[in-house]
Design an enzyme around this catalytic site. Structure first.
Site, short mmCIF file in Angstrom:
data_model
loop_
_atom_site.label_atom_id
_atom_site.label_comp_id
_atom_site.label_asym_id
_atom_site.label_seq_id
_atom_site.Cartn_x
_atom_site.Cartn_y
_atom_site.Cartn_z
N TYR A 294 38.84 37.40 33.07
CA TYR A 294 39.96 38.35 33.23
C TYR A 294 41.09 37.98 32.25
O TYR A 294 41.61 38.84 31.53
CB TYR A 294 40.46 38.30 34.68
CG TYR A 294 41.76 39.03 34.93
CD1 TYR A 294 41.79 40.42 35.02
CD2 TYR A 294 42.97 38.33 35.07
CE1 TYR A 294 42.98 41.10 35.25
CE2 TYR A 294 44.16 39.00 35.31
CZ TYR A 294 44.17 40.38 35.40
OH TYR A 294 45.34 41.04 35.62
N LYS B 296 42.70 40.08 28.99
CA LYS B 296 44.12 40.41 28.88
C LYS B 296 44.67 39.92 27.54
O LYS B 296 45.52 40.58 26.94
CB LYS B 296 44.90 39.82 30.07
CG LYS B 296 44.54 40.49 31.40
CD LYS B 296 44.93 41.97 31.40
CE LYS B 296 44.71 42.66 32.72
NZ LYS B 296 45.20 44.06 32.73
N1 LIG Z 1 49.15 42.54 40.76
C1 LIG Z 1 49.34 41.52 39.91
O1 LIG Z 1 49.72 40.39 40.30
C2 LIG Z 1 49.14 41.75 38.43
C3 LIG Z 1 49.58 40.75 37.55
C4 LIG Z 1 49.40 40.93 36.19
C5 LIG Z 1 48.81 42.08 35.72
N2 LIG Z 1 48.40 43.04 36.58
C6 LIG Z 1 47.77 44.25 36.03
O2 LIG Z 1 48.41 45.40 36.52
C7 LIG Z 1 47.49 46.49 36.47
C8 LIG Z 1 47.50 47.24 37.78
O3 LIG Z 1 47.13 46.36 38.81
P1 LIG Z 1 47.68 46.47 40.30
O4 LIG Z 1 48.10 45.12 40.70
O5 LIG Z 1 48.62 47.61 40.42
O6 LIG Z 1 46.31 46.79 41.08
P2 LIG Z 1 45.95 47.71 42.34
O7 LIG Z 1 47.13 47.87 43.23
O8 LIG Z 1 44.69 47.16 42.87
O9 LIG Z 1 45.67 49.14 41.66
C9 LIG Z 1 44.63 49.29 40.74
C10 LIG Z 1 44.53 50.74 40.34
O10 LIG Z 1 43.50 50.89 39.36
C11 LIG Z 1 42.50 51.79 39.85
N3 LIG Z 1 41.23 51.31 39.32
C12 LIG Z 1 40.61 50.15 39.57
N4 LIG Z 1 39.47 50.06 38.85
C13 LIG Z 1 39.38 51.21 38.13
C14 LIG Z 1 38.46 51.71 37.19
N5 LIG Z 1 37.36 51.03 36.86
N6 LIG Z 1 38.71 52.91 36.63
C15 LIG Z 1 39.80 53.62 36.96
N7 LIG Z 1 40.71 53.19 37.83
C16 LIG Z 1 40.51 51.99 38.42
C17 LIG Z 1 42.64 51.78 41.37
O11 LIG Z 1 42.25 52.99 42.00
P3 LIG Z 1 40.71 53.33 42.41
O12 LIG Z 1 40.29 52.28 43.40
O13 LIG Z 1 40.79 54.72 42.98
O14 LIG Z 1 39.94 53.30 41.15
C18 LIG Z 1 44.16 51.65 41.49
O15 LIG Z 1 44.78 52.91 41.26
C19 LIG Z 1 46.14 45.88 36.07
O16 LIG Z 1 45.95 46.07 34.69
C20 LIG Z 1 46.31 44.41 36.39
O17 LIG Z 1 45.48 43.60 35.57
C21 LIG Z 1 48.52 42.91 37.94
#
Ligand SMILES: NC(=O)c1ccc[n+]([C@@H]2O[C@H](COP(=O)([O-])OP(=O)(O)OC[C@H]3O[C@@H](n4cnc5c(N)ncnc54)[C@H](OP(=O)(O)O)[C@@H]3O)[C@@H](O)[C@H]2O)c1
Length: 253
Positions: free
Chosen positions: A159, A163
């Protein structure tokens, strides 16, 4: 009235992973600043709910089911938008996968491929399709990466690697697309309170360790990541391209 520096009136913004978490916050904020928002994720119900909430609040949005690990689904979305006369001005690549937590030496090839297909190929191919259509009128692309791009995290090697690849992709596209008037930047969120991070946030031992590494000593809420995306997508960032902006409570400092 929206400050002209942050006014997205007349613009169309495509946000992947918009059904919850950071993507949902981004979709609402961009819509609140005047953009028509195309909400996508795998499950249409979640996207419909977010698009509906945006419309209920007086904004403009539509929903489409797109698995970003499936290039044919990405192609189909852009063909649908072309047929409807919808031109994407702002692309936010946000949907990512992290199907495995543990030592990389124990990871299956299947989990590796899923991570790379969504996080690298998905961001790449969506950018290609959007950039082809931004030719001639410009645009802004914002890639949601992670602090893991700069600091590989234990148990999340692949992962983190994807990134880091997204940051490099951001820099490469920034140079390639600048002559077309397309700016490309990345946001590097730190630990954020979403379902995605629940494997970490649900474990008190890991949380205790992580909070000690974050100067602000807390995780972010999704609404604290979205403003950085708005900034990079807006006229306020007109001279910014190729940047990777940490929004991490000081973690990388
Ligand atoms: N949360 C953290 O601590 C954190 C930290 C650093 C970076 N990030 C980054 O922030 C971004 C968003 O993460 P989040 O924390 O908001 O996650 P989240 O709450 O789990 O939301 C993920 C979103 O992506 C969709 N999704 C997942 N797999 C997908 C796929 N293969 N194709 C299309 N849609 C998909 C999900 O909907 P469906 O299930 O309907 O597909 C959901 O809308 C990501 O890039 C993650 O790497 C998060």
């Amino acid at each position: 009235m929206t400050d002209p520096l942050f006014n997205l009136g007349g613009k169309t913004a495509l946000v992947s992973g918009a059904s919850r978490g950071i993507g949902e916050a981004i979709a609402h904020l961009l819509a609140g600043h005047g953009a028509h928002v195309i909400c996508t994720s795998r499950k249409i119900e979640g996207c419909e709910a977010v698009a509906g909430a945006i419309r209920d609040a007086g904004g403009s949005a539509e929903a489409h089911a797109v698995h970003v690990g499936d290039t044919a689904a990405i192609d189909a979305l852009f063909e649908t938008l072309d047929a409807a006369g919808r031109r994407v001005d702002i692309l936010v690549n946000n949907a990512a996968a992290n199907p495995y937590f543990g030592p990389a030496v124990d990871m299956t090839l299947d989990a590796y491929e899923k991570t790379v297909e969504v996080n690298l190929r998905g961001y790449f191919w969506t950018t290609v399709q959007a950039a082809r259509r931004m030719k001639g009128h410009g645009g802004a692309i914002v890639n949601v990466a992670s602090v893991n791009a700069r600091r590989a995290a234990p148990g999340q090697l692949v992962y983190s690697m994807t990134k880091a690849g997204i940051v490099n992709m951001t820099e490469g596209f920034a140079k390639e697309l600048a002559p077309l008037g397309v700016r490309v930047n990345a946001v590097l969120p730190g630990l954020t309170d979403t379902k995605f991070a629940s494997a970490l946030t649900g474990n008190p031992k890991i949380m205790d360790m992580m909070l000690r590494l974050i100067p602000l000593a807390r995780m972010a809420q999704p609404g604290e990541i979205a403003p950085a995306v708005l900034f990079l997508a807006s006229p306020a960032a007109s001279y910014l391209t190729g940047a990777a902006l940490p929004v991490d409570g000081g973690y990388l400092a």
